[in-house]
Scaffold this active site. Sequence first.
Site, mmCIF file in Angstrom:
data_model
loop_
_atom_site.group_PDB
_atom_site.id
_atom_site.type_symbol
_atom_site.label_atom_id
_atom_site.label_comp_id
_atom_site.label_asym_id
_atom_site.label_seq_id
_atom_site.Cartn_x
_atom_site.Cartn_y
_atom_site.Cartn_z
ATOM 1 N N ASP A 347 44.753 35.211 31.340
ATOM 2 C CA ASP A 347 45.365 36.194 32.254
ATOM 3 C C ASP A 347 46.000 35.475 33.446
ATOM 4 O O ASP A 347 46.270 34.260 33.396
ATOM 5 C CB ASP A 347 44.291 37.226 32.675
ATOM 6 C CG ASP A 347 44.872 38.579 33.017
ATOM 7 O OD1 ASP A 347 45.387 38.730 34.150
ATOM 8 O OD2 ASP A 347 44.840 39.494 32.178
ATOM 9 N N ARG A 424 50.986 43.825 47.489
ATOM 10 C CA ARG A 424 50.229 42.748 46.821
ATOM 11 C C ARG A 424 50.926 41.404 47.042
ATOM 12 O O ARG A 424 51.044 40.589 46.127
ATOM 13 C CB ARG A 424 50.054 43.033 45.325
ATOM 14 C CG ARG A 424 48.789 42.418 44.751
ATOM 15 C CD ARG A 424 48.788 42.361 43.224
ATOM 16 N NE ARG A 424 47.476 41.991 42.719
ATOM 17 C CZ ARG A 424 47.263 41.397 41.560
ATOM 18 N NH1 ARG A 424 48.244 41.112 40.767
ATOM 19 N NH2 ARG A 424 46.043 41.097 41.179
ATOM 20 N N ASP A 459 52.549 42.485 32.605
ATOM 21 C CA ASP A 459 52.004 43.266 33.714
ATOM 22 C C ASP A 459 53.123 43.645 34.693
ATOM 23 O O ASP A 459 54.224 43.089 34.653
ATOM 24 C CB ASP A 459 50.941 42.412 34.431
ATOM 25 C CG ASP A 459 49.849 43.245 35.092
ATOM 26 O OD1 ASP A 459 50.084 44.443 35.345
ATOM 27 O OD2 ASP A 459 48.770 42.692 35.354
ATOM 28 N N MET A 460 52.854 44.582 35.569
ATOM 29 C CA MET A 460 53.803 44.977 36.620
ATOM 30 C C MET A 460 52.959 45.617 37.724
ATOM 31 O O MET A 460 52.453 46.721 37.562
ATOM 32 C CB MET A 460 54.817 45.966 36.037
ATOM 33 C CG MET A 460 55.645 46.747 37.036
ATOM 34 S SD MET A 460 56.434 45.667 38.227
ATOM 35 C CE MET A 460 57.734 46.710 38.834
ATOM 36 N N CYS A 499 51.086 46.732 30.553
ATOM 37 C CA CYS A 499 50.095 46.843 31.630
ATOM 38 C C CYS A 499 50.850 47.051 32.930
ATOM 39 O O CYS A 499 51.940 46.518 33.117
ATOM 40 C CB CYS A 499 49.285 45.553 31.706
ATOM 41 S SG CYS A 499 48.083 45.523 33.061
ATOM 42 N N ASP A 521 42.411 49.430 35.015
ATOM 43 C CA ASP A 521 41.630 48.302 35.518
ATOM 44 C C ASP A 521 40.177 48.704 35.709
ATOM 45 O O ASP A 521 39.329 47.859 35.997
ATOM 46 C CB ASP A 521 42.195 47.821 36.864
ATOM 47 C CG ASP A 521 43.359 46.861 36.660
ATOM 48 O OD1 ASP A 521 43.547 46.376 35.534
ATOM 49 O OD2 ASP A 521 44.080 46.592 37.644
HETATM 50 C C1 GLA Z 1 46.587 43.791 37.064
HETATM 51 C C2 GLA Z 1 46.066 44.020 35.659
HETATM 52 C C3 GLA Z 1 44.784 43.246 35.454
HETATM 53 C C4 GLA Z 1 45.042 41.776 35.692
HETATM 54 C C5 GLA Z 1 45.620 41.572 37.084
HETATM 55 C C6 GLA Z 1 46.052 40.140 37.281
HETATM 56 O O1 GLA Z 1 45.769 44.364 38.010
HETATM 57 O O2 GLA Z 1 45.878 45.383 35.432
HETATM 58 O O3 GLA Z 1 44.284 43.452 34.167
HETATM 59 O O4 GLA Z 1 45.908 41.292 34.703
HETATM 60 O O5 GLA Z 1 46.750 42.396 37.303
HETATM 61 O O6 GLA Z 1 46.611 39.938 38.530
#
Ligand code: GLA
Length: 703
Positions: A347, A424, A459-460, A499, A521
């Site tokens: 990740d 963020r 992801d975003m 995601c 999450d």
């Molecule tokens: C988001 C995703 C998590 C993880 C974090 C990493 O919050 O939902 O699963 O990948 O980013 O920064």
Amino acid sequence: MIQILDKVFHLTNGKFSYAFYVKNGKLVHSYFGKALIVTERTLSNSAVAFGLKDNTGRDCECFEYSELGGGDYRVPAIVVRNGKCISTDFVYSSHEVLKTKPDFGMPALRNGGQTLKVSLRDDLLKLELYLYYTVFDNGLARRAELKNLGSDSVVIDRLMSACIEFPAHGYDIIDLNGRWGRECNVSRNPAGCGIKTFASGRGVTSHQHNPFVAVVDGDATEHFGDAFGMNLIYSGNFDIQCETDEKNRLRVNIGVNIAADGITLNGGCAFGSPEVAIVYSDEGIGGMSREFHKLYRKNLLNPKFADKRRPVVVNSWESMYFDLSEAKFLDFIEGAKGMGIDTIVLDDGWFGKRDSDNSSLGDWFIDKAKFPNGLKKIIDCCKKNGMDFGIWFEPEAINPESKLFKAHPDWALGVDGRERRQMRNQYVLDFSRAEVVDCIFKQMKAILDEYDISYVKWDMNRPLSDVISAEKYIKFVSGVYELYERLNKEYPDLIIEGCSSGGGRFDPAILYYSPFIWTSDDTDAYERAHIQYGTSLCYPLQTLSNHVSVCPNHQTGRTIPLCTRGAVASLGSLGYELNLGKLSEEEREEIRRQIAAYKADAELILTGDLYRLLNPFETGGKFCEEIVSPDKSRAYVVYLRGLNECNMPLPPLRLRGLDETAVYTVKEKNLTLTGGDLMYGGIDLDVYGKDFGSEILHIERIA
Ligand code: GLA
């Protein structure tokens, strides 16, 4: 099937009928509901045939595609202005039935057959409006397109994908709302009076509202009554407005939410809306969900992945966060060896100088301080142990603290002369610009070409801000689809897990490219059951990516038995979010069993019909889902008890969807019963004395 007679249009798949007709040049909506048997005689008398009073006077009509300024005082589906006038008058001009659904360059339902295209004209504004309808076995697709036939430009403020009229039956409206860690709360409210809006102005789908709405009979339940669902196939700003008028009639408009300055449409140009998927069931809210699930499995998801088990992954996020190193990751892989895991996912934190969330997004090259041998050693270790490798990207994001930002400060969305807003610690890249998408594609390609990677988590993690125009919002979304298209084309076997800080971009357009999406999450099984319940209203279980994580849970601090965590996560695409090597041998054995059992049940879970038996939103946290194989020969049931309660009787659990005359065994209870016994009598559960106790039941037909 599309039946047309003398400008009366009847669309049906044998389960629903959808009808409208031309009256005084205007398209008037007639009927949407359970399939009607329509003969030529009834078709020729549209209003009566479809049970609708032949209202006179334009303000009384239920228009098929409502407009502004023509005597219809409810929310319009289309608003266009040319600098002199904001009122339109679209009049029917022609129709045709196309052999197949035209490709319009956006994610949409696949393999659409016959498509009705109705053309309307506003001669004064020199505009032509096209409405498209495609009937599927499990639903209806609609969209609209506007063409400027003149030479002067006009501005589009609104061009909804569909406007749908419902008669005054006293409907309820169901929406899915939420926030980070609490996606897809199910809210049900009477349509009431006035306008209810569910929308996103965040440039992305959002945790706050899902682009979904259901209209159900006021007395409909999970299992009975009429339920209509609408879901926009789009990943940006959207708008759903449900207006109940003074006669209690309900109109739903669903489409893109065009920001204040509108979209300029130059002479000769056309602008199209995304598609909306519409379903109907007379088997209540559950029936509506089953229609959505079948529609998406057959006609939305990439056929390469649909109905196939997604890899069982173990993801590094909750066990390591940014604290990564080659040695730690090798240890992580060692821990997963021999457990049944298919794919190890690295990740966030592997690139640039990403030791926290305040830097390096945009710099997609390996951090050699953490991985001195690049990814080779860890991927070799995965492969040696029979596992594949996956990796995390956040393609649309950029930290001000990054090489990419220093080289191209103008590539982040922004307004000249104003400081950009960080969320963020990051900005959003301007994906409306081809060179930006190209740069990110090339960086991803360099990693994907160098290494044996079969899986990407896309992801975003923040919404858009500092966007200069409505057009920019729309082009941004096109840029996202463009990157998906390029990745899919270049790497057709690559699985991309969607995601967005969890389920912030759970929408059908992302599902068109990503066969599953990280649901939330929040990995606490008790809370997660609520989130999965809500998400399943619209989206098939196979698209829900669910992980078992450690306890105490990182989001809630709660401890829930491992068997319950596994049971809840099994209702979708199972994965893990913990360091398997750090567990006791007993826990490891339990997980080995969970994965093996899941793999044995996966086909049923991913392709069966979902019956939601207990709604945790209404039962103080009790949750039960049953999945029945299409031939009714098998069922898989997961029951989760919330808090244990003193002296609280548990009613027998009544199953659904079985064959009442067949004989079944309930493996875990050593019972043999008829389908009728199981559905009408029910079975006793055995989860007293435990908070968050759970049961899994396997039902199998033996005669
Ligand atoms: C988001 C995703 C998590 C993880 C974090 C990493 O919050 O939902 O699963 O990948 O980013 O920064």
